[in-house]
Design an enzyme around this catalytic site. Structure first.
Site, mmCIF file in Angstrom:
data_model
loop_
_atom_site.group_PDB
_atom_site.id
_atom_site.type_symbol
_atom_site.label_atom_id
_atom_site.label_comp_id
_atom_site.label_asym_id
_atom_site.label_seq_id
_atom_site.Cartn_x
_atom_site.Cartn_y
_atom_site.Cartn_z
ATOM 1 C CE LYS A 9 0.395 6.132 7.378
ATOM 2 N NZ LYS A 9 -0.989 6.714 7.325
ATOM 3 C CG ASP A 21 5.823 3.665 1.685
ATOM 4 O OD1 ASP A 21 5.794 4.533 2.490
ATOM 5 O OD2 ASP A 21 4.757 3.551 1.004
ATOM 6 C CG PHE A 75 -1.864 1.209 1.149
ATOM 7 C CD1 PHE A 75 -3.177 0.843 0.356
ATOM 8 C CD2 PHE A 75 -1.537 2.310 1.727
ATOM 9 C CE1 PHE A 75 -4.197 2.011 0.518
ATOM 10 C CE2 PHE A 75 -2.662 3.399 1.680
ATOM 11 C CZ PHE A 75 -3.775 3.067 0.898
#
Length: 470
Positions: free
Chosen positions: A274, A245, A159
């Site tokens: 985040k 990532d 993802f």
């Protein structure tokens, strides 16, 4: 006379009114103006409560009931809710220009300098954005511009975001199919399979391999030991850039500042977001080496090929600087490692005790709990396979609903594996709060010996929700 918007538009909600909306008023706004089916789905398991206050790992509803947040903004709250130093940092720059395009922002420059001190190897040049998907988009563009190649390799179950380029390298068909055709030249290989990677790169026509150190939405999947080290060697061998990532695993979450450090490797491009803004400001970045940056953007003609209006704005940069300082001072990477080990050991004890808890996996304070699917028995046949479908799509949501409604603990299932609930509390979570979670899971597993028991328990919650709204 002052012109008042309420005189012309009496239905306009002023800020103070928006903050005082009832739970049903909030639901109605979402139904009419945002996403009605999503809010209805959330409402079935009471995932539409009104929370009015937050601090650290705790949030409170309108009735002043305290809940423990073990979801942590999908890893965006490593420092907890509303860290006072972060609030103060943002307030301290309130008189500075937040957006000014006619001059380089000194806080963005300072943040990039500081980030280079924390990132491994020779990662030096950073581009700031606002979300993880934006960081991935920039990383993909950088890889193509620096290599002159078109193809990308990604992993099944991965993802990387839902914007167009990020979605193109996200490894779940459910999210890609409605928007096809996406970017061309994308190939997916199994996560953790270095032989598959070598085959995919062997033609030397791949711009980059993008990978998560731990697959978050894939179900908190930890690769085999040494996987990233082998990946690094293979990418180097075939002159392919390695994009790591760390949007969900970065900033101490796995017990290291960045999860790639667990394997002792340095990516060519590192994606971050985040918790970068401390859960207070949206902030993202991709960072790379001087050589790669200058190959892609190293001229006055190329310097404006990739830009962002809000990227690196003053308030976000201030939050980023404060976040890095707090992470270092409080040694939150070490705290995550120690608390994660404590939690994993006790969860594994529960796993041995209850077959319903199928597997426990993770690193530091990113942990996935996978629950056992029902066997294909007579009940499944009588329902035409409905029980199996319910289990495959909503089992994690049912467990999360039990934790929320009966134990006041916030969690959620992972997007690419709905049988798994994630535990990603703030790294500042206390051992007492960890014990409360463990006690709640013990009760749930003892009460729900099978999937059928969980369906009955969740059915009562859903029925209660529908009755209250009827």
């Amino acid at each position: 006379m002052e012109r008042r918007i309420k005189d012309v538009m009496p239905e306009f909600l002023e800020l103070r009114e928006a903050m005082a909306l009832s739970r049903e008023e909030n639901r109605e706004n979402h139904r009419k103006f945002i996403n009605p089916d999503l809010v209805n789905l959330m409402g079935l398991l009471n995932f539409d409560k009104s929370f009015v206050r937050a601090k650290g790992t705790s949030i409170w509803d309108r009735e002043d009931n305290e809940y423990l947040d073990f979801l942590g903004g999908y890893g965006a709250l490593n420092l907890g809710h509303n860290h006072p130093e972060l609030i103060a940092a943002v307030e301290s720059v309130q008189e500075l220009p937040n957006l000014i395009q006619a001059a380089p922002n000194p806080l963005a420059g300072a943040l990039a300098r500081n980030l280079a001190l924390f990132t491994p190897g020779e990662l030096q040049y950073s581009f700031f954005g606002n979300s993880g998907a934006e960081a991935v988009e920039g990383a993909l563009k950088l890889a193509r511009a620096a290599t002159g190649k078109m193809k990308f390799i990604s992993c099944e179950g991965s993802f990387h975001g839902k914007s167009f380029g990020a979605l193109s390298v996200t490894g779940r068909e459910k999210y890609r199919k409605p928007f096809a055709p996406l970017l061309p030249g994308i190939e997916f290989i199994p996560f953790g399979d270095v032989q598959a990677l070598e085959r995919a790169l062997s033609q030397k026509d791949v711009a980059a391999f993008i990978v998560e150190p731990i697959q978050g939405e894939g179900g908190i999947i930890v690769p085999p030991a040494g996987y990233l080290k082998e990946v690094r060697d293979i990418c180097t061998k075939y002159n392919t850039l390695l994009i790591v990532d760390e949007i969900q695993t970065g900033f101490g979450r796995t017990g290291k500042m960045f999860a790639c450090e667990l394997d002792g490797i340095v990516p060519d491009i590192l994606c971050l977001s985040k918790s970068f803004g401390g859960g207070v400001m949206p902030l993202a970045a991709y960072t790379t080496t001087e050589k790669i940056w200058k190959t892609a953007y190293g001229s006055t003609e190329k310097a404006t090929l990739h830009t962002s209006t809000f990227g690196g704005n003053t308030r976000a940069a201030a939050a980023g600087i404060a976040t890095l300082e707090i992470l270092f001072r409080e040694d939150l990477s070490r705290q995550a490692a120690e608390k994660g080990e404590y939690l994993m050991q006790r969860l594994q004890q529960l796993q041995k005790k209850y077959p319903f808890l199928k597997e426990v996996r993770g690193r530091g304070l990113i942990i996935g709990l996978e629950f056992a699917q029902p066997e294909k028995g007579i009940l499944n046949r009588l329902t035409g396979g409905a029980m199996e479908k319910l289990a495959s799509e909503y089992l994690g949501a049912m467990v999360a609903g039990e934790l929320l409604n009966n134990h006041r603990i916030v969690t959620a299932y992972t997007l690419n594996n709905p049988n798994v609930i994630r535990l990603e509390p703030p790294l500042t979570v206390s051992y007492e709060q960890l014990d409360k979670l463990l006690a709640a899971l013990d009760v749930i597993c003892a009460k729900n010996k099978s999937f059928g028991d969980m369906v009955i328990a969740s059915g009562k919650t859903m029925l209660g929700s529908l009755v209250k709204r009827g």
